[in-house]
Design a protein around this motif. Structure first.
Motif, mmCIF file in Angstrom:
data_model
loop_
_atom_site.group_PDB
_atom_site.id
_atom_site.type_symbol
_atom_site.label_atom_id
_atom_site.label_comp_id
_atom_site.label_asym_id
_atom_site.label_seq_id
_atom_site.Cartn_x
_atom_site.Cartn_y
_atom_site.Cartn_z
ATOM 1 N N ARG A 58 36.281 50.425 45.956
ATOM 2 C CA ARG A 58 37.008 49.358 45.015
ATOM 3 C C ARG A 58 37.337 48.288 46.101
ATOM 4 N N ALA A 59 36.773 47.110 45.492
ATOM 5 C CA ALA A 59 37.340 45.830 46.477
ATOM 6 C C ALA A 59 38.459 45.072 45.794
ATOM 7 N N LEU A 60 39.046 44.453 46.732
ATOM 8 C CA LEU A 60 40.352 43.620 46.338
ATOM 9 C C LEU A 60 40.308 42.287 46.867
ATOM 10 N N PHE A 61 40.577 41.443 45.993
ATOM 11 C CA PHE A 61 40.386 40.106 46.279
ATOM 12 C C PHE A 61 41.893 39.293 45.693
ATOM 13 N N GLY A 62 42.377 38.282 46.502
ATOM 14 C CA GLY A 62 43.744 37.840 46.021
ATOM 15 C C GLY A 62 43.491 36.215 46.096
ATOM 16 N N ILE A 63 43.825 35.615 45.101
ATOM 17 C CA ILE A 63 43.630 34.234 44.958
ATOM 18 C C ILE A 63 45.011 33.748 45.495
ATOM 19 N N MET A 64 44.758 32.878 46.601
ATOM 20 C CA MET A 64 45.974 32.454 47.230
ATOM 21 C C MET A 64 45.992 30.776 47.366
ATOM 22 N N GLY A 65 47.117 30.242 47.071
ATOM 23 C CA GLY A 65 47.504 28.982 47.522
ATOM 24 C C GLY A 65 46.797 27.882 46.451
ATOM 25 N N LEU A 66 46.341 28.356 45.359
ATOM 26 C CA LEU A 66 45.451 27.461 44.477
ATOM 27 C C LEU A 66 46.185 27.123 43.167
ATOM 28 N N LYS A 67 46.142 25.772 42.609
ATOM 29 C CA LYS A 67 46.801 25.307 41.631
ATOM 30 C C LYS A 67 46.688 26.091 40.289
ATOM 31 N N PRO A 68 47.492 26.357 39.329
ATOM 32 C CA PRO A 68 47.400 26.994 38.097
ATOM 33 C C PRO A 68 46.036 26.718 37.405
ATOM 34 N N ASP A 69 45.734 25.554 37.258
ATOM 35 C CA ASP A 69 44.404 25.286 36.602
ATOM 36 C C ASP A 69 43.196 25.725 37.275
ATOM 37 N N VAL A 70 43.146 25.675 38.621
ATOM 38 C CA VAL A 70 42.068 26.150 39.247
ATOM 39 C C VAL A 70 42.046 27.805 39.468
ATOM 40 N N THR A 71 43.528 28.261 39.444
ATOM 41 C CA THR A 71 43.516 29.718 39.455
ATOM 42 C C THR A 71 42.906 30.462 38.048
ATOM 43 N N SER A 72 43.167 29.614 36.929
ATOM 44 C CA SER A 72 42.752 30.139 35.794
ATOM 45 C C SER A 72 41.408 30.103 35.433
ATOM 46 N N ALA A 73 40.954 28.947 36.036
ATOM 47 C CA ALA A 73 39.380 28.513 35.967
ATOM 48 C C ALA A 73 38.507 29.897 36.550
ATOM 49 N N ILE A 74 39.011 30.151 37.696
ATOM 50 C CA ILE A 74 38.374 31.060 38.501
ATOM 51 C C ILE A 74 38.480 32.386 37.811
ATOM 52 N N ALA A 75 39.597 32.726 37.206
ATOM 53 C CA ALA A 75 39.805 34.112 36.751
ATOM 54 C C ALA A 75 39.181 34.223 35.398
ATOM 55 N N ARG A 76 38.926 33.216 34.725
ATOM 56 C CA ARG A 76 37.910 33.097 33.392
ATOM 57 C C ARG A 76 36.716 33.352 33.623
ATOM 58 N N LYS A 77 36.081 32.735 34.680
ATOM 59 C CA LYS A 77 34.540 33.168 35.066
ATOM 60 C C LYS A 77 34.566 34.282 35.747
ATOM 61 N N VAL A 78 35.314 34.803 36.653
ATOM 62 C CA VAL A 78 35.212 36.197 37.306
ATOM 63 C C VAL A 78 35.207 37.215 36.376
ATOM 64 N N ALA A 79 36.092 37.167 35.300
ATOM 65 C CA ALA A 79 36.211 38.321 34.444
ATOM 66 C C ALA A 79 35.112 38.514 33.600
ATOM 67 N N ALA A 80 34.140 37.447 33.713
ATOM 68 C CA ALA A 80 32.962 37.415 32.608
ATOM 69 C C ALA A 80 31.759 37.897 33.555
ATOM 70 N N ILE A 81 31.694 38.165 34.906
ATOM 71 C CA ILE A 81 30.605 38.431 35.789
ATOM 72 C C ILE A 81 29.809 40.015 35.187
ATOM 73 N N PRO A 82 28.591 39.755 35.077
ATOM 74 C CA PRO A 82 27.863 40.733 34.437
ATOM 75 C C PRO A 82 27.435 41.737 35.385
ATOM 76 N N ALA A 83 27.206 43.212 35.042
ATOM 77 C CA ALA A 83 26.016 43.962 35.905
ATOM 78 C C ALA A 83 26.374 44.214 37.239
ATOM 79 N N VAL A 84 27.743 44.318 37.648
ATOM 80 C CA VAL A 84 28.240 44.806 38.949
ATOM 81 C C VAL A 84 29.190 45.951 38.804
ATOM 82 N N GLY A 85 29.559 46.358 37.693
ATOM 83 C CA GLY A 85 30.539 47.390 37.457
ATOM 84 C C GLY A 85 31.706 46.601 36.822
ATOM 85 N N LYS A 86 32.488 47.638 36.564
ATOM 86 C CA LYS A 86 33.793 46.981 35.835
ATOM 87 C C LYS A 86 34.761 46.409 36.932
#
Length: 715
Positions: free
Chosen positions: A26-54
């Protein structure tokens, strides 16, 4: 076309998908020092990554801004996410508010941080994402341009870069422009005038050509948006308006563009480091129109160096100067006055931080005070050259050196996220150096070893990308009273800038030491490990580059350059050695007396090794003899094995594992290994080099080597 936020999110998602494609834990990543709009945009796209596991993505409520897609809202801390894995999850991505970073910093040692620096590491992904509609050759050329842009001196953040990429893509699609024309049309997104620069420039030829293009724009075009000439002189608003009136009368400028110039002249917020609406509007004026106004505008009468300095205080620090200081500045005609004048030194020391608010002026003061600065990427070399430079003016009167790490008494300096890996490396790799250099040289690194700054969070953290040192030649009697870089009247002074490689593998030392000896462990672990070439790195599978942690997949399956992983039991040489010794004794391959002797020698080595690792974490560091003693114990252990376990099983089961300590195998096309800094012989080496450095510094200071010899040694 993607919006800037969508581009940031997709770049992040694509890079994470590449990293997670290789099987691993299991890999761990932390979103650090980014503003809410950027953080949310990253979260939205990353949560939709296909074909690499849950994948699990968590967004703190204070960082949620609009739609976060399949990501979850969670107040859980980074520590909780680390200690509560969900079965079957390939990766967990969480975000940490700035107010909580200090509390969880220690839990982030082996977690990949998604911050501004990380986002800018792969310009090729930005090009592929923004120009997904274009042919591969165009995307490759755009990646080359972005590579040069990021390497230039322009201020580039992920938000600015995303806006630039989005505008280039839109200009190419809607206007049918070729790539290089679209780049020049989109320059306002980078706070540069539209269509500036030589239209014949082949920007996409190489990263160097692109860097030079943007460097020229920064020095030749961007100053106009700050109402300055190319040489940095302020342009008077009255002169600009007179030129503007001439252009109006001849209808050489449109009413809209004239109004934008008027607004720029009226804007009181125009200053270095700021960006106002008036500047953004002026950047949209075509370069031919803008340059016609500014290039021909009459410059204000060039002030003297002292008058230019006084102008800074009149504009930004009114009431700060005393009458004596004002009179002093009126008489200071140039920045080539003889250094060492007390009034000059006193003024610089008193107002240094204020002078920094105008970087070009501050650099002229530095040149006046320090003459030519030393610039290095090797710190040991830089410190020796700095000592040599400041001692070159010693008359043999037995003076001493005070060596100061600039800004190190300020919490904001140590909270600089851009330099945090290098600062942690400085702390752990050079701990104890002050003891070795004393008493002839006083090393003052401020809070470096005095406080637990690693876990502090400061809102107004420094953002500099260089680490600067100053050396002062002073009397022995003055040395005990000096601190925080305040030296009244030194006999000589010099400056050195350390420009460390931004992403070298060695900067993971801080994390590795704490995996070798966690706070709860009595003895340090004896570790080995393996890494792999990163075939998806920007350079492709062209081998490991120790100056680029991204060229390898580290022991945690990440690109953080960490070589020590005590969480994987396969890496524990100590456990394998002790098990094998018991089995060989039970099979009578080794006698009882031999096994006892080997076990005692092994225990002695591990004890000394533990002392050495502890010294680097929070002890005497380079000043601790244990760094060499553990290597000597390591050698005696092999002598004991030669005496009692020279058989083939002994070599295979005992000697071979010991040789793996600190030796990291590289999985790639060519057989290779990395000898980590915590290898027993490397630990001895760093103390030996530190002792040699202290000896060389003392020889320079006491003039036991002639000037020609010093030049040869430091060339």
């Amino acid at each position: 076309m993607m919006s800037p936020l969508e581009i940031i999110g997709q770049v992040t998602a694509t890079r994470l998908a590449d990293m997670l494609e290789r099987p691993g834990t299991r890999a761990l990543f932390g979103i650090m020092g980014l503003k809410p709009d950027v953080t949310s945009a990253i979260a939205r796209k990353v949560a939709a990554i296909p074909a690499v596991g849950k994948i699990e993505v968590f967004v703190h409520p204070s960082l949620k801004d609009g739609n976060i897609g399949a990501a979850q809202e969670s107040r859980r801390t980074a520590t909780w996410h680390r200690n509560h894995p969900t079965e079957g999850v390939r990766a967990a991505i969480f975000s940490v508010p700035a107010t909580q970073i200090r509390a969880v910093e220690q839990s982030l040692n082996h977690i990949t941080r998604i911050d501004e620096s990380w986002l800018l590491e792969r310009p090729d992904l930005w090009a592929q994402t923004a120009l997904a509609h274009s042919v591969e050759s165009t995307r490759k050329d755009f990646g080359t341009i972005l590579d040069g842009l990021i390497c230039s001196d322009l201020v580039v953040t992920p938000v600015l870069l995303a806006a630039f990429c989005a505008r280039v893509a839109t200009t190419m699609r809607d206007g049918g422009s070729m790539l290089e024309n679209a780049v020049r049309e989109s320059l306002p997104a980078l706070r540069l005038p539209r269509n500036a620069g030589d239209a014949k420039s082949t920007i996409a030829e190489s990263p160097g050509a692109a860097r030079d293009f943007f460097q020229r724009l920064r020095s030749e075009a961007q100053p106009y948006l700050y109402r300055r000439a190319r040489d940095g002189e302020t342009l008077a608003s009255g002169d600009l308006r007179r030129k503007l009136d001439d252009l109006r009368q001849t209808h050489a400028i449109s009413a809209d563009n004239a109004a934008r110039v008027d607004a720029l002249c009226d804007d009181r917020n125009v200053r270095d480091g700021q960006w106002s609406k008036a500047q953004a509007d002026a950047a949209e004026i075509p370069w031919d129109d803008l340059s016609a106004i500014f290039v021909s505008a009459k410059k204000t009468e060039k002030p003297s160096f002292g008058q230019e300095t006084k102008r800074l205080f009149d504009e930004q620090f009114r009431g700060t100067l005393t009458k004596e200081e004002t009179d002093f500045l009126e008489g200071l005609q140039s920045d080539v006055a003889k250094p060492g004048v007390k009034k000059i030194d006193d003024f610089f020391e008193t107002h240094r931080e204020r002078l920094k608010s105008r970087p070009p002026l501050y650099r002229r003061w530095e040149k006046l005070i320090f003459k030519q600065s030393i610039e290095v990427d090797d710190l040991t070399e830089g410190l020796l050259r700095l000592i040599d430079r400041v001692c070159s003016e010693d008359d043999g009167s037995g003076r001493v050196v005070y060596l100061w790490l600039r800004g190190s008494d300020q919490a904001s300096f140590w909270a600089n996220e851009k330099l945090k890996p290098q600062l942690l490396y400085l702390r752990d790799r050079y701990r104890g150096l002050a003891t070795l250099l004393a008493p002839a040289i006083k090393l003052d690194f401020g809070r470096c070893w005095a406080t637990d700054w690693e876990h502090e969070t400061i809102e107004s953290a420094s953002s500099t990308t260089t680490i600067e040192f100053e050396a002062f030649l002073v009397d022995v009697a003055d040395l005990p009273t000096l601190s925080s870089g305040k030296v009244g009247n030194p006999f000589a002074r010099a400056q050195m800038s350390w420009r460390p490689k931004p992403n070298a593998v060695g900067y993971a030392l801080q994390a590795e030491l704490r995996f070798l000896k966690p706070a709860s462990a009595v003895c340090a672990f004896l570790l080995t490990g393996s890494v792999a070439e990163n075939r998806r790195a920007r350079r492709g599978a062209s081998g490991i580059d120790l100056e680029d942690a991204g060229s390898l997949v580290d022991t945690f399956g990440m690109q953080a350059g960490v070589l020590a992983n005590s969480e994987d039991q396969r890496n524990h040489v100590c456990a394998r050695f002790e098990t094998a010794l018991g089995e060989l004794r039970g099979d009578a391959v080794i006698s009882d007396a031999g096994a006892v002797a080997i076990a005692a020698s092994f225990a002695t080595f591990r004890e000394r090794y533990t002392t050495a690792i502890s010294a680097l974490i929070d002890g005497d560091g380079l000043a601790d003899p244990a760094l060499i003693e553990q290597a000597e114990a390591y050698g005696r252990l092999f002598e004991t094995l030669y005496t009692h376990a020279a058989s083939e099983p002994g070599l295979r089961e005992l000697v071979a594992p010991l040789l793996e300590i600190g030796c990291i195998q590289v999985e790639g096309k060519r057989a290779a290994a990395i000898i980590a800094s915590w290898h027993p012989l490397r630990l001895a080496e760093i103390r030996a080099k530190a002792l040699q450095m202290a000896e060389a510094a003392t020889a320079i200071l006491t003039r036991q080597c002639c000037a020609a010899d010093r030049r040869w040694r430091l060339s």
